[in-house]
Scaffold this motif. Structure first.
Motif, PDB file in Angstrom:
ATOM      1  N   GLY A 178     -13.096   3.889  26.497  1.00 17.75           N
ATOM      2  CA  GLY A 178     -11.979   4.171  25.472  1.00 17.75           C
ATOM      3  C   GLY A 178     -12.174   5.372  24.448  1.00 17.75           C
ATOM      4  N   ASP A 179     -11.140   5.682  23.940  1.00 16.91           N
ATOM      5  CA  ASP A 179     -11.151   6.545  22.877  1.00 16.91           C
ATOM      6  C   ASP A 179     -10.846   6.240  21.652  1.00 16.91           C
ATOM      7  N   HIS A 180     -11.755   6.309  20.601  1.00 13.15           N
ATOM      8  CA  HIS A 180     -11.480   5.713  19.235  1.00 13.15           C
ATOM      9  C   HIS A 180     -10.659   6.687  18.251  1.00 13.15           C
ATOM     10  N   GLN A 181     -10.327   7.833  18.722  1.00 15.20           N
ATOM     11  CA  GLN A 181      -9.677   8.802  18.072  1.00 15.20           C
ATOM     12  C   GLN A 181     -10.258   9.181  16.802  1.00 15.20           C
ATOM     13  N   ASN A 182     -11.442   8.874  16.557  1.00 12.58           N
ATOM     14  CA  ASN A 182     -11.934   9.253  15.405  1.00 12.58           C
ATOM     15  C   ASN A 182     -11.531   8.296  13.822  1.00 12.58           C
ATOM     16  N   LYS A 183     -10.710   7.144  14.226  1.00 10.41           N
ATOM     17  CA  LYS A 183     -10.272   6.395  13.291  1.00 10.41           C
ATOM     18  C   LYS A 183     -10.732   5.019  13.313  1.00 10.41           C
ATOM     19  N   PRO A 184     -11.299   4.704  12.098  1.00  5.15           N
ATOM     20  CA  PRO A 184     -11.962   3.302  12.182  1.00  5.15           C
ATOM     21  C   PRO A 184     -11.019   2.287  12.686  1.00  5.15           C
ATOM     22  N   ASP A 185      -9.786   2.197  12.266  1.00  5.37           N
ATOM     23  CA  ASP A 185      -9.201   1.090  12.425  1.00  5.37           C
ATOM     24  C   ASP A 185      -8.764   0.962  13.979  1.00  5.37           C
ATOM     25  N   ILE A 186      -8.406   2.102  14.415  1.00  5.93           N
ATOM     26  CA  ILE A 186      -8.253   2.092  16.165  1.00  5.93           C
ATOM     27  C   ILE A 186      -9.580   1.542  16.779  1.00  5.93           C
ATOM     28  N   GLY A 187     -10.759   2.086  16.376  1.00  5.28           N
ATOM     29  CA  GLY A 187     -11.990   1.686  17.265  1.00  5.28           C
ATOM     30  C   GLY A 187     -12.309   0.176  16.786  1.00  5.28           C
ATOM     31  N   ALA A 188     -12.116  -0.300  15.727  1.00  3.78           N
ATOM     32  CA  ALA A 188     -12.215  -1.800  15.548  1.00  3.78           C
ATOM     33  C   ALA A 188     -11.156  -2.459  16.356  1.00  3.78           C
ATOM     34  N   ALA A 189     -10.037  -2.374  16.461  1.00  2.00           N
ATOM     35  CA  ALA A 189      -8.938  -2.743  16.953  1.00  2.00           C
ATOM     36  C   ALA A 189      -9.111  -2.941  18.497  1.00  2.00           C
ATOM     37  N   LEU A 190      -9.643  -1.752  19.199  1.00  2.00           N
ATOM     38  CA  LEU A 190      -9.771  -1.662  20.677  1.00  2.00           C
ATOM     39  C   LEU A 190     -11.303  -2.726  21.084  1.00  2.00           C
ATOM     40  N   VAL A 191     -12.151  -2.661  20.053  1.00  2.00           N
ATOM     41  CA  VAL A 191     -13.333  -3.260  20.460  1.00  2.00           C
ATOM     42  C   VAL A 191     -12.954  -4.933  20.292  1.00  2.00           C
ATOM     43  N   ARG A 192     -12.101  -5.414  19.335  1.00  2.14           N
ATOM     44  CA  ARG A 192     -11.993  -6.628  19.200  1.00  2.14           C
ATOM     45  C   ARG A 192     -10.985  -7.096  20.480  1.00  2.14           C
ATOM     46  N   GLN A 193      -9.999  -6.348  21.067  1.00  3.75           N
ATOM     47  CA  GLN A 193      -9.310  -6.410  22.218  1.00  3.75           C
ATOM     48  C   GLN A 193     -10.252  -6.580  23.413  1.00  3.75           C
ATOM     49  N   TRP A 194     -11.181  -5.829  23.542  1.00  6.04           N
ATOM     50  CA  TRP A 194     -12.365  -5.758  24.512  1.00  6.04           C
ATOM     51  C   TRP A 194     -12.912  -6.875  24.782  1.00  6.04           C
ATOM     52  N   ILE A 195     -13.248  -7.282  23.616  1.00  3.93           N
ATOM     53  CA  ILE A 195     -14.227  -8.563  23.547  1.00  3.93           C
ATOM     54  C   ILE A 195     -13.519  -9.778  23.775  1.00  3.93           C
ATOM     55  N   GLU A 196     -12.238  -9.941  23.019  1.00  2.85           N
ATOM     56  CA  GLU A 196     -11.203 -11.270  23.360  1.00  2.85           C
ATOM     57  C   GLU A 196     -10.609 -11.285  24.662  1.00  2.85           C
ATOM     58  N   ARG A 197      -9.927 -10.293  24.916  1.00  2.00           N
ATOM     59  CA  ARG A 197      -9.119 -10.133  26.214  1.00  2.00           C
ATOM     60  C   ARG A 197     -10.018  -9.722  27.413  1.00  2.00           C
ATOM     61  N   ASP A 198     -10.786  -8.748  27.385  1.00  2.00           N
ATOM     62  CA  ASP A 198     -11.448  -8.266  28.453  1.00  2.00           C
ATOM     63  C   ASP A 198     -12.987  -8.802  28.736  1.00  2.00           C
ATOM     64  N   GLY A 199     -13.570  -9.648  27.901  1.00  2.00           N
ATOM     65  CA  GLY A 199     -14.685 -10.100  27.834  1.00  2.00           C
ATOM     66  C   GLY A 199     -15.816  -9.165  28.062  1.00  2.00           C
ATOM     67  N   VAL A 200     -15.806  -8.090  27.063  1.00  2.00           N
ATOM     68  CA  VAL A 200     -16.950  -7.167  26.797  1.00  2.00           C
ATOM     69  C   VAL A 200     -18.081  -7.895  26.388  1.00  2.00           C
ATOM     70  N   ASP A 201     -19.192  -7.450  26.778  1.00  2.00           N
ATOM     71  CA  ASP A 201     -20.457  -7.985  26.411  1.00  2.00           C
ATOM     72  C   ASP A 201     -21.249  -7.162  25.413  1.00  2.00           C
ATOM     73  N   CYS A 202     -21.089  -5.924  25.581  1.00  2.00           N
ATOM     74  CA  CYS A 202     -21.745  -4.569  24.828  1.00  2.00           C
ATOM     75  C   CYS A 202     -21.186  -3.769  24.594  1.00  2.00           C
ATOM     76  N   ILE A 203     -21.092  -3.318  23.321  1.00  2.00           N
ATOM     77  CA  ILE A 203     -20.539  -2.030  22.945  1.00  2.00           C
ATOM     78  C   ILE A 203     -21.536  -0.840  22.780  1.00  2.00           C
ATOM     79  N   VAL A 204     -21.116   0.085  23.288  1.00  2.00           N
ATOM     80  CA  VAL A 204     -22.251   1.335  23.373  1.00  2.00           C
ATOM     81  C   VAL A 204     -21.606   2.814  22.883  1.00  2.00           C
ATOM     82  N   ASP A 205     -22.211   3.742  22.558  1.00  2.00           N
ATOM     83  CA  ASP A 205     -21.605   5.191  22.081  1.00  2.00           C
ATOM     84  C   ASP A 205     -21.255   5.101  20.606  1.00  2.00           C
ATOM     85  N   VAL A 206     -19.983   5.442  20.342  1.00  2.00           N
ATOM     86  CA  VAL A 206     -19.607   5.459  18.936  1.00  2.00           C
ATOM     87  C   VAL A 206     -19.878   6.492  18.092  1.00  2.00           C
ATOM     88  N   PRO A 207     -19.545   7.802  18.586  1.00  2.00           N
ATOM     89  CA  PRO A 207     -19.856   8.561  17.398  1.00  2.00           C
ATOM     90  C   PRO A 207     -18.788   8.639  16.281  1.00  2.00           C
TER      91      PRO A 207
END
Length: 417
Positions: free
Chosen positions: A84-113
Protein backbone atom coordinates in the motif's frame (compact mmCIF):
# COMPACT_ATOMS: atom_id res chain seq x y z
CA UNK A 1 9.45 -2.29 -14.48
CA UNK A 2 6.77 -1.53 -11.93
CA UNK A 3 5.23 -4.69 -10.47
CA UNK A 4 1.48 -5.08 -10.35
CA UNK A 5 0.05 -3.24 -7.36
CA UNK A 6 -2.06 -5.81 -5.64
CA UNK A 7 -3.20 -3.46 -2.93
CA UNK A 8 -4.08 0.16 -3.61
CA UNK A 9 -5.16 2.81 -1.20
CA UNK A 10 -8.12 4.87 -2.30
CA UNK A 11 -8.87 7.85 -0.15
CA UNK A 12 -10.48 11.22 -0.53
CA UNK A 13 -9.20 14.10 1.55
CA UNK A 14 -12.73 14.59 2.80
CA UNK A 15 -13.45 10.94 3.53
CA UNK A 16 -13.16 9.59 7.06
CA UNK A 17 -10.17 7.33 7.61
CA UNK A 18 -12.47 4.47 8.53
CA UNK A 19 -13.61 4.43 4.92
CA UNK A 20 -10.14 3.76 3.51
CA UNK A 21 -10.27 0.36 1.83
CA UNK A 22 -8.07 -1.46 -0.69
CA UNK A 23 -9.44 -2.19 -4.12
CA UNK A 24 -8.44 -5.84 -4.21
CA UNK A 25 -7.08 -8.51 -1.94
CA UNK A 26 -3.59 -9.84 -2.54
CA UNK A 27 -4.61 -13.47 -2.26
CA UNK A 28 -7.93 -15.27 -2.63
CA UNK A 29 -10.07 -15.87 0.46
CA UNK A 30 -8.80 -18.73 2.56
CA UNK A 31 -10.17 -20.59 5.53
CA UNK A 32 -9.22 -19.58 9.06
CA UNK A 33 -7.09 -22.72 9.32
CA UNK A 34 -5.16 -21.79 6.17
CA UNK A 35 -4.65 -18.23 7.40
CA UNK A 36 -3.31 -19.49 10.73
CA UNK A 37 -0.72 -21.66 8.95
CA UNK A 38 0.74 -18.89 6.81
CA UNK A 39 2.09 -15.37 7.18
CA UNK A 40 1.04 -12.13 5.58
CA UNK A 41 3.56 -9.31 5.21
CA UNK A 42 2.43 -5.73 4.58
CA UNK A 43 4.82 -3.51 2.63
CA UNK A 44 3.80 0.05 3.40
CA UNK A 45 5.74 2.42 1.18
CA UNK A 46 5.69 5.52 -0.93
CA UNK A 47 4.42 4.33 -4.30
CA UNK A 48 3.77 7.69 -5.92
CA UNK A 49 5.51 10.53 -4.09
CA UNK A 50 8.80 12.03 -3.03
CA UNK A 51 10.31 8.77 -1.70
CA UNK A 52 9.10 6.39 -4.41
CA UNK A 53 12.57 5.73 -5.81
CA UNK A 54 14.04 4.75 -2.44
CA UNK A 55 10.97 2.70 -1.46
CA UNK A 56 8.23 1.95 -3.97
CA UNK A 57 8.08 -1.08 -6.28
CA UNK A 58 11.71 -2.06 -5.64
CA UNK A 59 11.02 -2.52 -1.92
CA UNK A 60 8.05 -4.75 -2.69
CA UNK A 61 10.18 -6.93 -4.97
CA UNK A 62 12.94 -7.06 -2.34
CA UNK A 63 10.46 -8.45 0.21
CA UNK A 64 9.26 -11.05 -2.28
CA UNK A 65 12.87 -12.05 -2.92
CA UNK A 66 13.42 -12.51 0.83
CA UNK A 67 10.57 -15.05 0.83
CA UNK A 68 12.03 -16.82 -2.22
CA UNK A 69 15.54 -16.88 -0.73
CA UNK A 70 14.22 -18.20 2.58
CA UNK A 71 12.62 -21.12 0.78
CA UNK A 72 15.86 -21.75 -1.10
CA UNK A 73 17.64 -21.88 2.28
CA UNK A 74 15.27 -24.62 3.42
CA UNK A 75 12.84 -22.46 5.40
CA UNK A 76 9.60 -23.09 3.54
CA UNK A 77 7.40 -20.63 5.42
CA UNK A 78 4.15 -19.93 3.52
CA UNK A 79 3.94 -16.16 3.17
CA UNK A 80 2.14 -13.65 0.98
CA UNK A 81 2.72 -9.95 0.40
CA UNK A 82 0.25 -7.09 0.52
CA UNK A 83 1.30 -3.53 -0.37
CA UNK A 84 0.00 0.00 0.00
CA UNK A 85 0.85 3.68 -0.32
CA UNK A 86 0.88 5.84 2.82
CA UNK A 87 1.01 9.04 0.71
CA UNK A 88 3.47 10.50 3.25
CA UNK A 89 0.61 11.12 5.68
CA UNK A 90 0.83 9.67 9.21
CA UNK A 91 -2.95 9.36 9.62
CA UNK A 92 -3.35 7.45 6.37
CA UNK A 93 -0.40 5.18 7.13
CA UNK A 94 -1.63 4.37 10.63
CA UNK A 95 -5.21 3.77 9.45
CA UNK A 96 -4.11 1.44 6.65
CA UNK A 97 -1.90 -0.60 8.98
CA UNK A 98 -4.73 -0.94 11.50
CA UNK A 99 -7.03 -2.11 8.70
CA UNK A 100 -4.46 -4.61 7.43
CA UNK A 101 -4.06 -6.11 10.88
CA UNK A 102 -7.72 -6.16 11.90
CA UNK A 103 -9.30 -7.16 8.60
CA UNK A 104 -6.61 -8.75 6.47
CA UNK A 105 -4.63 -10.61 9.13
CA UNK A 106 -1.26 -9.01 8.41
CA UNK A 107 1.48 -10.28 10.74
CA UNK A 108 4.42 -8.03 9.87
CA UNK A 109 4.76 -4.46 8.57
CA UNK A 110 7.88 -3.48 6.64
CA UNK A 111 9.37 -0.51 4.72
CA UNK A 112 7.66 2.82 5.75
CA UNK A 113 9.77 5.76 4.56
CA UNK A 114 8.95 9.15 6.14
CA UNK A 115 9.77 9.42 9.84
CA UNK A 116 6.42 10.92 10.85
CA UNK A 117 4.57 8.00 9.26
CA UNK A 118 7.10 5.55 10.69
CA UNK A 119 6.49 6.73 14.26
CA UNK A 120 2.71 6.57 13.81
CA UNK A 121 2.94 3.01 12.46
CA UNK A 122 5.23 1.99 15.32
CA UNK A 123 2.54 3.06 17.78
CA UNK A 124 -0.14 0.99 16.02
CA UNK A 125 2.06 -2.11 15.81
CA UNK A 126 2.96 -1.82 19.49
CA UNK A 127 -0.72 -1.52 20.44
CA UNK A 128 -1.72 -4.48 18.27
CA UNK A 129 1.36 -6.60 19.06
CA UNK A 130 2.57 -7.02 15.49
CA UNK A 131 6.10 -7.13 14.10
CA UNK A 132 7.31 -3.85 12.61
CA UNK A 133 10.54 -3.77 10.59
CA UNK A 134 11.39 -0.27 9.44
CA UNK A 135 14.18 0.30 6.96
CA UNK A 136 14.12 3.66 5.10
CA UNK A 137 12.81 6.03 7.81
CA UNK A 138 15.74 7.80 9.45
CA UNK A 139 14.54 9.05 12.82
CA UNK A 140 16.66 7.58 15.61
CA UNK A 141 13.67 7.96 17.93
CA UNK A 142 12.43 4.57 16.66
CA UNK A 143 15.10 2.98 18.87
CA UNK A 144 15.24 5.88 21.33
CA UNK A 145 12.46 7.58 23.22
CA UNK A 146 9.78 5.84 21.13
CA UNK A 147 11.29 2.36 20.95
CA UNK A 148 8.89 -0.55 21.32
CA UNK A 149 9.20 -4.31 21.89
CA UNK A 150 7.62 -4.87 18.46
CA UNK A 151 9.94 -2.55 16.47
CA UNK A 152 13.19 -3.29 14.65
CA UNK A 153 15.00 -0.51 12.81
CA UNK A 154 17.25 -1.65 9.98
CA UNK A 155 19.71 0.19 7.72
CA UNK A 156 20.39 3.70 9.08
CA UNK A 157 19.19 6.50 11.35
CA UNK A 158 19.85 10.18 12.00
CA UNK A 159 22.47 9.55 14.70
CA UNK A 160 24.46 7.23 12.43
CA UNK A 161 24.26 9.62 9.46
CA UNK A 162 25.28 12.59 11.58
CA UNK A 163 28.13 10.68 13.22
CA UNK A 164 29.55 9.39 9.93
CA UNK A 165 29.01 12.17 7.39
CA UNK A 166 28.94 15.11 9.79
CA UNK A 167 32.00 13.96 11.68
CA UNK A 168 33.98 13.41 8.48
CA UNK A 169 33.12 16.86 7.13
CA UNK A 170 34.25 18.64 10.31
CA UNK A 171 37.52 16.68 10.34
CA UNK A 172 38.09 17.79 6.75
CA UNK A 173 37.82 21.46 7.74
CA UNK A 174 34.09 22.05 7.38
CA UNK A 175 33.69 23.61 10.81
CA UNK A 176 30.83 26.04 10.13
CA UNK A 177 27.41 24.81 9.01
CA UNK A 178 24.08 26.04 7.75
CA UNK A 179 21.22 23.54 7.42
CA UNK A 180 18.46 23.31 4.85
CA UNK A 181 16.03 21.10 6.72
CA UNK A 182 12.88 19.21 5.78
CA UNK A 183 10.22 20.61 8.09
CA UNK A 184 9.00 17.41 9.75
CA UNK A 185 10.23 14.81 12.24
CA UNK A 186 13.02 13.34 10.09
CA UNK A 187 14.57 16.67 9.09
CA UNK A 188 14.46 18.06 12.62
CA UNK A 189 16.07 14.89 14.03
CA UNK A 190 18.81 14.85 11.39
CA UNK A 191 19.65 18.51 11.95
CA UNK A 192 19.63 18.00 15.72
CA UNK A 193 21.96 15.01 15.65
CA UNK A 194 24.36 16.52 13.09
CA UNK A 195 24.48 19.83 14.99
CA UNK A 196 25.49 17.97 18.13
CA UNK A 197 28.43 16.29 16.37
CA UNK A 198 29.52 19.54 14.70
CA UNK A 199 29.55 21.36 18.05
CA UNK A 200 31.30 18.49 19.88
CA UNK A 201 34.04 18.63 17.26
CA UNK A 202 34.53 22.36 17.83
CA UNK A 203 32.46 23.57 14.88
CA UNK A 204 29.62 26.09 14.75
CA UNK A 205 26.08 26.06 13.43
CA UNK A 206 25.35 29.44 11.86
CA UNK A 207 21.69 28.93 11.08
CA UNK A 208 19.04 26.89 9.34
CA UNK A 209 16.11 27.19 6.96
CA UNK A 210 13.03 24.98 7.25
CA UNK A 211 11.71 23.80 3.88
CA UNK A 212 8.27 22.20 3.46
CA UNK A 213 8.15 18.62 2.20
CA UNK A 214 8.21 18.48 -1.62
CA UNK A 215 9.68 21.93 -2.12
CA UNK A 216 10.19 22.77 -5.79
CA UNK A 217 12.20 25.99 -5.43
CA UNK A 218 15.09 26.05 -2.96
CA UNK A 219 16.56 29.35 -4.19
CA UNK A 220 15.59 31.43 -1.14
CA UNK A 221 16.99 28.79 1.22
CA UNK A 222 20.24 28.56 -0.73
CA UNK A 223 20.59 32.35 -0.67
CA UNK A 224 20.19 32.29 3.13
CA UNK A 225 22.82 29.56 3.35
CA UNK A 226 25.28 31.48 1.20
CA UNK A 227 24.70 34.69 3.15
CA UNK A 228 25.55 32.93 6.42
CA UNK A 229 29.15 32.44 5.35
CA UNK A 230 29.06 28.75 6.35
CA UNK A 231 31.65 26.42 4.87
CA UNK A 232 29.16 23.53 4.72
CA UNK A 233 25.51 23.46 3.73
CA UNK A 234 23.97 20.44 5.43
CA UNK A 235 21.03 18.98 3.52
CA UNK A 236 18.77 17.51 6.20
CA UNK A 237 16.25 16.24 3.66
CA UNK A 238 15.83 13.23 1.39
CA UNK A 239 14.47 11.91 -1.89
CA UNK A 240 13.52 14.36 -4.61
CA UNK A 241 13.92 17.26 -2.17
CA UNK A 242 17.63 16.48 -1.90
CA UNK A 243 17.92 16.02 -5.67
CA UNK A 244 16.25 19.36 -6.40
CA UNK A 245 18.32 21.16 -3.78
CA UNK A 246 21.62 19.83 -5.16
CA UNK A 247 20.63 20.66 -8.73
CA UNK A 248 19.74 24.22 -7.78
CA UNK A 249 22.94 24.58 -5.73
CA UNK A 250 24.79 23.71 -8.92
CA UNK A 251 22.93 26.42 -10.80
CA UNK A 252 23.97 28.89 -8.09
CA UNK A 253 27.61 27.83 -8.49
CA UNK A 254 27.92 27.15 -4.77
CA UNK A 255 30.72 24.59 -5.14
CA UNK A 256 32.76 27.07 -7.18
CA UNK A 257 32.54 29.47 -4.24
CA UNK A 258 34.25 27.02 -1.92
CA UNK A 259 31.14 25.88 -0.07
CA UNK A 260 30.70 22.13 0.47
CA UNK A 261 27.37 20.32 0.27
CA UNK A 262 26.77 17.57 2.81
CA UNK A 263 24.14 15.13 1.57
CA UNK A 264 23.26 13.82 5.02
CA UNK A 265 20.85 11.23 3.62
CA UNK A 266 21.58 10.47 0.00
CA UNK A 267 20.40 7.24 -1.62
CA UNK A 268 21.91 5.74 -4.75
CA UNK A 269 18.65 6.49 -6.58
CA UNK A 270 19.28 10.18 -5.82
CA UNK A 271 22.78 9.99 -7.29
CA UNK A 272 21.34 8.28 -10.36
CA UNK A 273 18.72 11.02 -10.74
CA UNK A 274 21.36 13.73 -10.39
CA UNK A 275 23.98 12.16 -12.63
CA UNK A 276 27.67 12.06 -11.74
CA UNK A 277 28.37 15.46 -13.27
CA UNK A 278 26.15 17.10 -10.65
CA UNK A 279 26.74 14.67 -7.76
CA UNK A 280 30.51 14.14 -8.01
CA UNK A 281 32.47 14.78 -4.83
CA UNK A 282 29.50 14.59 -2.44
CA UNK A 283 30.30 12.53 0.65
CA UNK A 284 27.59 10.08 1.74
CA UNK A 285 27.13 7.41 4.41
CA UNK A 286 25.47 4.15 3.42
CA UNK A 287 25.17 0.75 5.06
CA UNK A 288 24.53 -0.98 1.73
CA UNK A 289 25.99 -0.47 -1.74
CA UNK A 290 25.05 -2.90 -4.48
CA UNK A 291 28.66 -3.15 -5.76
CA UNK A 292 30.40 -3.41 -2.39
CA UNK A 293 31.30 -7.11 -2.39
CA UNK A 294 30.38 -10.51 -3.80
CA UNK A 295 27.38 -10.82 -1.48
CA UNK A 296 25.80 -7.50 -2.43
CA UNK A 297 26.37 -8.18 -6.10
CA UNK A 298 24.78 -11.65 -5.79
CA UNK A 299 21.74 -10.17 -4.01
CA UNK A 300 21.41 -7.48 -6.68
CA UNK A 301 21.73 -10.04 -9.47
CA UNK A 302 18.84 -12.09 -8.04
CA UNK A 303 16.69 -8.99 -7.65
CA UNK A 304 17.57 -7.44 -11.04
CA UNK A 305 15.09 -9.37 -13.23
CA UNK A 306 12.23 -7.94 -11.16
CA UNK A 307 13.30 -4.28 -11.10
CA UNK A 308 14.49 -3.59 -14.64
CA UNK A 309 17.38 -1.17 -14.96
CA UNK A 310 17.29 0.03 -11.36
CA UNK A 311 19.65 -0.95 -8.55
CA UNK A 312 18.49 -1.40 -4.95
CA UNK A 313 19.36 1.24 -2.39
CA UNK A 314 20.02 0.71 1.28
CA UNK A 315 16.39 1.15 2.33
CA UNK A 316 15.18 -1.49 -0.10
CA UNK A 317 18.04 -3.81 0.84
CA UNK A 318 17.00 -3.37 4.48
CA UNK A 319 13.47 -4.51 3.62
CA UNK A 320 14.96 -7.68 2.15
CA UNK A 321 17.31 -8.33 5.06
CA UNK A 322 14.70 -7.59 7.72
CA UNK A 323 12.13 -9.95 6.22
CA UNK A 324 14.75 -12.63 5.58
CA UNK A 325 15.69 -12.55 9.26
CA UNK A 326 12.05 -12.42 10.34
CA UNK A 327 11.35 -15.62 8.41
CA UNK A 328 14.38 -17.25 10.03
CA UNK A 329 12.95 -16.42 13.47
CA UNK A 330 9.50 -17.69 12.48
CA UNK A 331 11.04 -20.97 11.31
CA UNK A 332 12.73 -21.35 14.69
CA UNK A 333 9.55 -20.53 16.66
CA UNK A 334 6.91 -22.12 14.49
CA UNK A 335 4.29 -20.18 12.56
CA UNK A 336 1.54 -20.53 15.17
CA UNK A 337 3.66 -19.13 18.01
CA UNK A 338 5.04 -16.33 15.83
CA UNK A 339 1.55 -15.22 14.84
CA UNK A 340 0.43 -15.05 18.48
CA UNK A 341 2.84 -12.30 19.50
CA UNK A 342 4.83 -9.75 17.55
CA UNK A 343 6.82 -8.90 20.69
CA UNK A 344 7.82 -12.56 21.17
CA UNK A 345 8.84 -12.80 17.51
CA UNK A 346 10.95 -9.64 17.73
CA UNK A 347 12.57 -10.98 20.91
CA UNK A 348 13.48 -14.13 18.96
CA UNK A 349 14.91 -12.02 16.14
CA UNK A 350 17.07 -10.16 18.66
CA UNK A 351 18.38 -13.44 20.07
CA UNK A 352 19.61 -14.68 16.68
CA UNK A 353 22.58 -13.32 14.69
CA UNK A 354 21.69 -11.73 11.37
CA UNK A 355 23.32 -12.99 8.18
CA UNK A 356 22.36 -12.14 4.60
CA UNK A 357 23.96 -11.15 1.31
CA UNK A 358 22.94 -7.50 1.54
CA UNK A 359 24.53 -6.65 4.90
CA UNK A 360 26.60 -9.67 5.89
CA UNK A 361 26.67 -10.76 9.52
CA UNK A 362 25.35 -8.64 12.36
CA UNK A 363 22.96 -8.54 15.29
CA UNK A 364 19.94 -6.70 16.66
CA UNK A 365 20.32 -4.86 19.96
CA UNK A 366 17.84 -4.80 22.82
CA UNK A 367 16.49 -1.42 21.65
CA UNK A 368 15.65 -2.86 18.21
CA UNK A 369 18.60 -1.33 16.35
CA UNK A 370 20.04 -3.67 13.71
CA UNK A 371 23.82 -3.27 13.72
CA UNK A 372 26.04 -3.41 10.63
CA UNK A 373 29.12 -1.48 9.45
CA UNK A 374 28.72 2.06 8.14
CA UNK A 375 30.50 2.92 4.90
CA UNK A 376 31.58 6.46 4.07
CA UNK A 377 31.66 6.98 0.30
CA UNK A 378 32.50 9.77 -2.07
CA UNK A 379 30.53 10.02 -5.30
CA UNK A 380 32.84 9.37 -8.24
CA UNK A 381 33.71 11.77 -11.01
CA UNK A 382 32.26 10.80 -14.41
CA UNK A 383 35.76 9.84 -15.56
CA UNK A 384 36.12 7.39 -12.66
CA UNK A 385 32.93 5.44 -13.35
CA UNK A 386 33.56 2.34 -15.44
CA UNK A 387 30.06 0.86 -15.86
CA UNK A 388 26.39 1.53 -15.15
CA UNK A 389 25.66 2.50 -11.52
CA UNK A 390 29.39 2.51 -10.66
CA UNK A 391 28.97 5.55 -8.42
CA UNK A 392 30.86 5.25 -5.13
CA UNK A 393 34.44 5.05 -3.94
CA UNK A 394 35.07 3.98 -0.36
CA UNK A 395 36.63 6.43 2.09
CA UNK A 396 36.16 4.82 5.49
CA UNK A 397 34.44 1.95 7.32
CA UNK A 398 33.01 2.41 10.81
CA UNK A 399 32.57 -0.93 12.64
CA UNK A 400 29.03 -1.96 13.49
CA UNK A 401 29.39 -1.43 17.25
CA UNK A 402 30.71 2.12 16.72
CA UNK A 403 28.48 3.27 13.87
CA UNK A 404 25.26 3.69 15.84
CA UNK A 405 24.25 5.54 19.00
CA UNK A 406 25.39 3.84 22.23
CA UNK A 407 22.70 1.61 23.70
CA UNK A 408 22.27 3.60 26.92
CA UNK A 409 22.25 7.01 25.23
CA UNK A 410 18.93 6.90 23.37
CA UNK A 411 16.43 6.93 26.20
CA UNK A 412 14.76 3.68 25.10
CA UNK A 413 12.45 2.54 27.92
CA UNK A 414 13.31 -1.09 27.15
CA UNK A 415 16.87 -0.51 28.39
CA UNK A 416 17.48 -0.70 32.12
CA UNK A 417 20.82 0.51 33.34
Amino acid sequence: MSPTRRHLLVASAAAPLAAIVPLAATVPWRSARAQNSSLKIGVLGDQSGIYRDLSGPVAIEAVKLAITDSKAAGRDIPASVISGDHQNKPDIGAALVRQWIERDGVDCIVDVPNSAVALAVASVCKEMNKVYINSPAATADLTGSQCAPTTIHWTMDTWMLAHSTGGAMVKAGGDSWFFITADYAFGHALQRDTSNFVKEAGGKVLGNALAPLQTADFSSFLIQAQSSGAKVIGLANAGSDTVNCIKQAGEFGIAQKGVKLAGLLLFISDVHALGLQAAQGIVVSNTFYWDRDDGTRAFTKRLQPHIGGMKPGMGQAGCYAGVYHYLKAVAAMGIADAKKSGAATVAKMKSMPTDDDAFGTGRIREDGRALHPVYLYEVKKPSESKYAWDYYKLLHITPADEGFRPLNAGGCPLIHS
